[in-house]
Design an enzyme around this catalytic site. Structure first.
Site, PDB file in Angstrom:
ATOM      1  CB  SER A 101       9.412   5.914   6.239  1.00 55.01           C
ATOM      2  OG  SER A 101       9.733   6.011   7.524  1.00 55.01           O
TER       3      SER A 101
ATOM      4  CG  ASN B 260      15.745  12.056   1.543  1.00 56.80           C
ATOM      5  OD1 ASN B 260      16.850  12.344   0.864  1.00 56.80           O
ATOM      6  ND2 ASN B 260      15.159  10.953   1.640  1.00 56.80           N
TER       7      ASN B 260
ATOM      8  CG  PHE C  61       6.879  11.082  14.749  1.00 56.91           C
ATOM      9  CD1 PHE C  61       6.145  10.289  14.137  1.00 56.91           C
ATOM     10  CD2 PHE C  61       6.633  11.821  15.859  1.00 56.91           C
ATOM     11  CE1 PHE C  61       4.774  10.446  14.587  1.00 56.91           C
ATOM     12  CE2 PHE C  61       5.374  11.877  16.312  1.00 56.91           C
ATOM     13  CZ  PHE C  61       4.323  11.362  15.616  1.00 56.91           C
TER      14      PHE C  61
ATOM     15  N   GLY D  76       9.034  10.626  -5.910  1.00 61.51           N
ATOM     16  CA  GLY D  76       8.554  11.534  -6.707  1.00 61.51           C
ATOM     17  C   GLY D  76       8.865  11.112  -8.276  1.00 61.51           C
TER      18      GLY D  76
ATOM     19  CB  THR E 174      11.849   7.809   1.677  1.00 61.95           C
ATOM     20  OG1 THR E 174      11.053   7.919   2.851  1.00 61.95           O
ATOM     21  CG2 THR E 174      12.161   9.357   0.864  1.00 61.95           C
TER      22      THR E 174
ATOM     23  N   GLY F 165       9.489   2.802  11.196  1.00 63.78           N
ATOM     24  CA  GLY F 165       9.495   3.446  12.241  1.00 63.78           C
ATOM     25  C   GLY F 165       9.932   2.379  13.289  1.00 63.78           C
TER      26      GLY F 165
ATOM     27  CB  ILE G 240       2.539  14.810  -6.995  1.00 60.13           C
ATOM     28  CG1 ILE G 240       3.284  15.478  -7.747  1.00 60.13           C
ATOM     29  CG2 ILE G 240       2.346  15.509  -5.545  1.00 60.13           C
ATOM     30  CD1 ILE G 240       4.901  15.499  -7.523  1.00 60.13           C
TER      31      ILE G 240
ATOM     32  N   GLY H 226       7.888  17.317   1.192  1.00 61.44           N
ATOM     33  CA  GLY H 226       7.197  16.825   2.445  1.00 61.44           C
ATOM     34  C   GLY H 226       7.511  17.592   3.598  1.00 61.44           C
TER      35      GLY H 226
ATOM     36  CE1 TYR I  23      18.760   4.712  11.550  1.00 64.21           C
ATOM     37  CE2 TYR I  23      20.849   5.453  12.596  1.00 64.21           C
ATOM     38  CZ  TYR I  23      19.904   5.652  11.929  1.00 64.21           C
ATOM     39  OH  TYR I  23      19.321   6.947  11.406  1.00 64.21           O
TER      40      TYR I  23
END
Lengths: 554, 554
Positions: A219, A141, A206, A269, A217, A221, A273, A137, A474
């Site tokens: 994700s 990653n 982003f 993946g 994955t 936000g 796809i 993409g 985090y």
């Protein structure tokens, strides 16, 4: 050639943009005390592309010709720089390897299909030829999800979705948009925004990551507290497989057995796809504000975030940094104008007078969205919780600043690498009752690893997402590397990861598994959980053609 | 013997409780016009248990002895009534079959393990003996998820989780409770409520269904708008498999590949036996109110629910019945006292004066929970949306009534069956933009099926759950059966189900797949989606020992 644009082969973002500290007077002293790095020393020049040793492509002329027939001349390439750009993501391990000319295996060719039909024909041809397909993409990653396996003998195709970049339709009556998987964040928000809609998904990556990558994955936000993680946002999707297309229709909720949607989300993946995703979208809110708050201690900030999560309020962002990260944030401010510096100084004086230890001060951001009156109502609810925990509001200024520079942090990593220091992140989620334990354990683990390495390392943390029953922590860590940067990084990273799973946290809240986190899969979801997942992969991909070795090692 | 209590072998609920209409003066005339049934005619007596033809158990004495060693004497039984109770769920098809003495295959024995360790030993012994295991919770399923396959030659064990009925622990610091899978709704809420918590999950089957059953079938509750569907509520779980236990830890969100949690949710016993679930729980709200509203038309009610879902409000219940179902609700009221009858009459006069066609009136319930001030705030937001769409509030009375009798509807089915009429339900979810289309198509499909059968059938509908991008429509249908009740039922049910998937709806929002809905799986989640799911089942259960034939037919 294709018009798909890529990031720097050697680092984050676009050429010509870099982290700059000459206008941030507190930054150099901060870095000096944090990791012992002297920024007055000149940066090391990194390799030029020509100095790289790029393995030759193993793709045969016939196979290249076959794929070119399918996607058109110019959309299949074995160009070295294209293949290098598609070899790694942007983890610190990836950056260290590329800077060290460590390229044992690259994709043998890069293919840029124009649409789902071309993806399907490439997939069919690849499986027929027993080639390996790794979807690509934005290449952002940081868990090793894109790495070709060094021992792979078969032809490896990097299937770049970059040409599938359009919002195909908006169902305005339902708040649903169908978007191609290769569309990048800014393009999605621009296309949706032109019609008054937003997806509300703003991961740190982003500016360069794609919808397909977010889904593949799992994700999250920055505004996921309100809009949901990508697994909540994804209502329908399409995924190409060798024998046909999985088509999950966009229903709001369904009772149709084990969720195939939730098998594809996070599949990196390995099942096929992803070409198209139908996501829920929202009307652009009338009001959007991010307010700053100070807390006297980390514990107070954490308790306030917990109480907000339990309350009737539902802010879009709940974030609090520990004292170290708050110090880092303050050190990256541009030189203040006279007035603003005076205000800050005055505020700090007031807090000291109130008995705050400014070394313990924690900076928090809370976001609000909705109608003007709703935002007012929510700010009231949150404000009283903040005060209850000894915090104070510091207004819109810091929030606006955070909002502006929130996507800039990755550039700093390249800046530090140029100067001999490695910085990366580890994040987890755990129940509220165990967060302090996870926090302490991760800090201890990193510091023990630094001691063992004999380096002056740094670790800082923020709470980035809140849920009813827990939150995401985090961590960012950095140190000056020695003779074996990757080995040293792996020691620190492993110690932190192990502390997560040992103390009730998950191996990752939103960065996926790839190859970096796969050693902890059994400890996280149990041996039998892994057995079920492995059965899924093996039955869906008996020939191991789809991104083999990711999530679960072979 | 075991102390686990079961519902009537021939119908819903406990012996001695039944639907009663002598105190509901409008009910008999309503039924007469709706399906042509004359309630003055006497009910048919149904079979006594002794009249049933129960197939002999195929379990060998040795196998029974082996299992008795594992779970203790008295916790393994081949008793006929036990085996009949464990044969079916409570769909209309199940009830018709049992009343018709149609029992081609029953479980050969029922086993009641005491805990997870005993479940594990029974599973290991069963797989070693190549027996079939069908897990049993409350037996409320209406999709055929419990049916033994008629052609099954192997020994079939009904594994009753009824003794695993405790709330094991509450993590008060996180809002998480760990609960055994066999615990039924009222017991869970009682155990949680004693400590000030609620799970907030109230499906129609609440009084007799279990947590494990909810998870295994992707259940939704009446307050799911606020508390989430079971897939949202379930944070961690444990599932017994032949070689060990899948243990998913209760983290609020995780990026660990395809979600094994979401593979187990909805798996209907095909992947293993769920023994323990960690769910998010909430402090019992200070205020809880369900208010009634009237809308002039279905379209107005639907539009209001949509606007509420898009708004800043977040009520716990959003429900609106179409005109037919509103008429049904009003007809099941007890004879009004003088005052309340006067009030209703007065209100109807006012509405007529306003130009409402009372035949089109739609009854709505909206629920609110939280602090007193938050409930006030939310009621204000909702109230203005209701008014905008021409609706009016009718206060707490109807809501309180709905709240009291919300779990009683299943008894009505038995009442009608005793009198020769079959009633059942079909529900779906679809995007907001397609709801009216799905609604029209389902009504048309049912009526076309009735025409073909030459019966005077009935179908009514309510919107039961709202989401940002769509909602659940819940249809109830009834007709007087002829010579082939099951065949006739299947014609109507199939027509409705087909209309769902033909118009963008899912085959079920919250009733699971079982064998009743499996014919639509490929149309709903696509052929390739089914292929992926089949691979999951086959790899996880190569011997087909776990509830074979459910979700996907063999």
């Amino acid at each position: 050639m294709t018009s798909v644009e890529h990031m720097k082969w050697w680092g984050w973002g676009v050429e010509g943009v870099a982290f700059e500290h000459s206008n941030k007077p507190d930054f150099a002293p901060f870095v000096k005390q944090a990791v012992g790095l002297d920024l007055r020393k000149p940066a090391q020049a990194h390799l030029s592309f020509d100095e790289l040793t790029v393995p030759a492509s193993r793709a045969s002329e016939e196979f290249i010709a076959e794929l070119s027939t399918l996607v058109g001349q110019g959309h299949v390439t074995t160009d070295d720089q294209e293949r290098v750009v598609h070899t790694y993501g942007k983890s610190i391990r990836d950056l260290l390897r590329i800077r060290a000319n460590d390229l044992p295996r690259t994709p043998d060719l890069v293919v840029y299909p124009a649409d789902e039909a071309e993806v399907a024909s490439v997939v069919a041809a690849a499986v027929a030829a027993d080639a390996v397909i790794i979807p690509f993409g934005g290449g952002t990653n940081i868990a090793g999800s894109l790495d070709p396996q060094p021992t792979e003998e078969r032809v490896i195709i990097s299937l770049d979705l970059g040409r599938l970049d359009r919002v195909l339709s908006i169902d305005e009556g339902s708040g649903l948009a169908t978007i191609q998987a290769g569309a990048q964040g800014p393009s999605i928000e621009e296309q949706l925004g032109a019609k008054g809609w937003t997806m509300g998904h703003f991961p740190d990556s982003f500016t360069h990551s794609t919808l397909g990558g977010w889904v593949a994955t799992r994700s999250s936000g920055m505004q996921s507290d309100k809009y949901g993680d990508i697994a909540d946002i994804t209502k329908g999707l399409r995924m190409v497989r060798p024998n046909g297309i999985v088509a999950i229709r966009p229903v709001p909720s369904a009772s149709t057995g084990p969720s195939v949607r939730e098998m594809i989300i996070g599949s990196e993946g390995r099942l096929g796809i992803i070409t198209e995703v139908t996501v829920q979208v929202h009307r652009t809110p009338a009001v959007r504000e991010v307010l700053g708050y100070f807390f006297p201690t980390w514990e107070a900030g954490l308790a306030a975030m917990h109480e907000i999560a339990e309350s009737d309020a539902s802010p879009s962002v709940t974030r609090v940094s520990n004292a170290r990260e708050s110090g880092f944030s303050l050190a990256t401010r541009k030189a203040s104008t006279g007035v603003s510096a005076q205000v800050t100084k005055g505020l700090m004086k007031v807090l000291t007078a109130r008995g705050w230890d400014l070394e313990q001060l924690c900076l928090s951001f809370i976001g609000y969205e909705g109608s003007a009156s709703h935002v007012r109502y929510e700010k009231g609810l949150v404000g009283s919780i903040v005060r209850k925990h000894g915090g104070i509001g510091v207004g819109k200024g810091p929030g606006a600043l955070y909002d502006q520079k929130k996507f800039d942090t990755p550039y700093l990593r390249d800046f530090l690498l140029d100067r001999g220091a490695a910085a990366d992140v580890s994040e987890t989620a755990a129940p509220w009752s165990r967060l302090q334990e996870v926090y302490d354990a991760a800090n201890d683990a990193a510091n023990a690893a630094y001691d063992k390495l004999g380096v002056h390392g740094w670790i800082m943390c923020h709470l980035s997402h809140s849920y009813h029953s827990g939150a995401c922590l985090y961590f960012t860590f950095a140190f000056i590397t020695g003779d074996d940067p990757i080995g040293e990084y792996e020691q620190v990273k492993s110690a932190i990861q192990q502390s997560f799973v040992d103390h009730g946290g998950t191996l990752s809240h939103h960065h996926a598994v790839g190859v970096e986190h796969s050693p902890w899969m059994e400890q996280d979801i149990s041996t039998e959980g892994v057995a079920i997942m492995r059965g899924l992969f093996d039955s869906a991909d008996p020939g191991s053609n789809f991104n083999p070795g990711k999530i679960l090692a072979d």
